[in-house]
Scaffold this active site. Sequence first.
Site, PDB file in Angstrom:
ATOM      1  N   ARG A  92       0.853  -1.191   0.000  1.00 24.95           N
ATOM      2  CA  ARG A  92       0.000   0.000   0.000  1.00 24.95           C
ATOM      3  C   ARG A  92       0.886   1.237   0.000  1.00 24.95           C
ATOM      4  O   ARG A  92       1.897   1.282   0.707  1.00 24.95           O
ATOM      5  CB  ARG A  92      -0.888  -0.044   1.241  1.00 24.95           C
ATOM      6  CG  ARG A  92      -1.897   1.085   1.410  1.00 24.95           C
ATOM      7  CD  ARG A  92      -2.741   0.788   2.639  1.00 24.95           C
ATOM      8  NE  ARG A  92      -3.847   1.726   2.839  1.00 24.95           N
ATOM      9  CZ  ARG A  92      -3.880   2.671   3.772  1.00 24.95           C
ATOM     10  NH1 ARG A  92      -2.853   2.841   4.590  1.00 24.95           N
ATOM     11  NH2 ARG A  92      -4.933   3.449   3.910  1.00 24.95           N
TER      12      ARG A  92
ATOM     13  N   GLU B 244      -9.206   7.511   5.274  1.00 19.25           N
ATOM     14  CA  GLU B 244      -9.932   7.702   6.535  1.00 19.25           C
ATOM     15  C   GLU B 244     -10.865   8.917   6.450  1.00 19.25           C
ATOM     16  O   GLU B 244     -10.756   9.868   7.224  1.00 19.25           O
ATOM     17  CB  GLU B 244      -8.970   7.821   7.712  1.00 19.25           C
ATOM     18  CG  GLU B 244      -8.211   6.543   7.988  1.00 19.25           C
ATOM     19  CD  GLU B 244      -7.355   6.608   9.248  1.00 19.25           C
ATOM     20  OE1 GLU B 244      -7.158   5.567   9.889  1.00 19.25           O
ATOM     21  OE2 GLU B 244      -6.874   7.713   9.590  1.00 19.25           O
TER      22      GLU B 244
ATOM     23  N   GLU C 150      -5.525  -0.889   7.667  1.00 25.31           N
ATOM     24  CA  GLU C 150      -4.515  -0.376   8.584  1.00 25.31           C
ATOM     25  C   GLU C 150      -4.699  -1.048   9.939  1.00 25.31           C
ATOM     26  O   GLU C 150      -5.807  -1.065  10.478  1.00 25.31           O
ATOM     27  CB  GLU C 150      -4.631   1.143   8.780  1.00 25.31           C
ATOM     28  CG  GLU C 150      -4.296   1.986   7.579  1.00 25.31           C
ATOM     29  CD  GLU C 150      -4.299   3.476   7.917  1.00 25.31           C
ATOM     30  OE1 GLU C 150      -4.114   3.820   9.108  1.00 25.31           O
ATOM     31  OE2 GLU C 150      -4.490   4.286   6.988  1.00 25.31           O
TER      32      GLU C 150
END
Length: 349
Positions: free
Chosen positions: A62, A152, A262
């Site tokens: 990522r 996020e 995450e």
Amino acid sequence: MRLNLSTLLLSLAASADALQYKGVDWSSVIVEERAGVRYKDVNGREKPLEQILVESGVNTVRQRVWVNPWDGNYNLDYNIQLARRAKAAGLDVYVNFHYSDTWADPAHQTTPAGWPNNIGDLAWKLYNYTLDASNRFADAGIQPTIISIGNEITQGLLWPLGKTNNFGNIARLLHSAAWGIKDSRLNPKPKIMVHLDNGWNWDTQNWWYTNVLNQGSFLMSDFDMMGVSFYPFYSDRASLESLRSSLNNMVSRWGKEVAVVETNWPTSCPYPRYSFPADVRNLPFSAAGQVEYITRVANVVSSVNRAVGLFYWEPAWIHNANLGSSCADNTMFTPQGQALSSLSVFQRI
């Protein structure tokens, strides 16, 4: 004694065979190498980090993309250089657009400098930026498997226009971003992800997706995946069972693939700011604790229908070892850059 990254991630692979994506965020590797870090495998042999990751069972990396950072770190050129290394090593690439010149997270979603300040022009700019960036990857021979349109974004993106006091704007922006990817030269097309934090909190996920999708401009057909962050050190409510329940509810309601994109666990946490959840409170702050924690999270994810992956956030960022938490060290490498060993623990799990 700390365990090595190779053993930890091979344990993850063994315990979560159903997972399609077994990955790490390695965004800061070039920053670390420029600072003099040289990575080494468990036996102390110096190797490129991507080789160590592949040997450890990682199949996807990522990478966060910033628009115009002051020092160039994490910009598009930086990420194309990094993605070429991943591709050469046989790793798939997951691109994480922050849509900011710096960090984007629930507390920060600053619109890039010079971008428009009205929603129509901002949506058009976002479409074209995403289209151009996607085409840059395509022209470099990089075909990402996943692209996240924001990082996020629980409190929105591209503030102030994209805050959650205007879900209509958020939906319009996400639709524009998604179609920047869909209209690009990327072929095959990557899976398009929406990424929120607090994956354990079903109320948050339900509130956010219900409001965004009810606007009618961001469609179910615009995206493929729902990604979540899941950290154990920000709330004692972030339990494994809460994560399992939330992911199951998300799949049941919207039918999308889901992934934990995450997470991490500390090897040192002498002064935690918050209480840890009860179902992991007994785990040690050590490499053995990392193994057990990641194995448990992987087992939760693999138990959920249409849950497809797990990513450890920045295990090799040794000059930022706390990784944004109140714990001292969440990485999987020594300060000298070596993946550490104690393989016998994995023979017992």
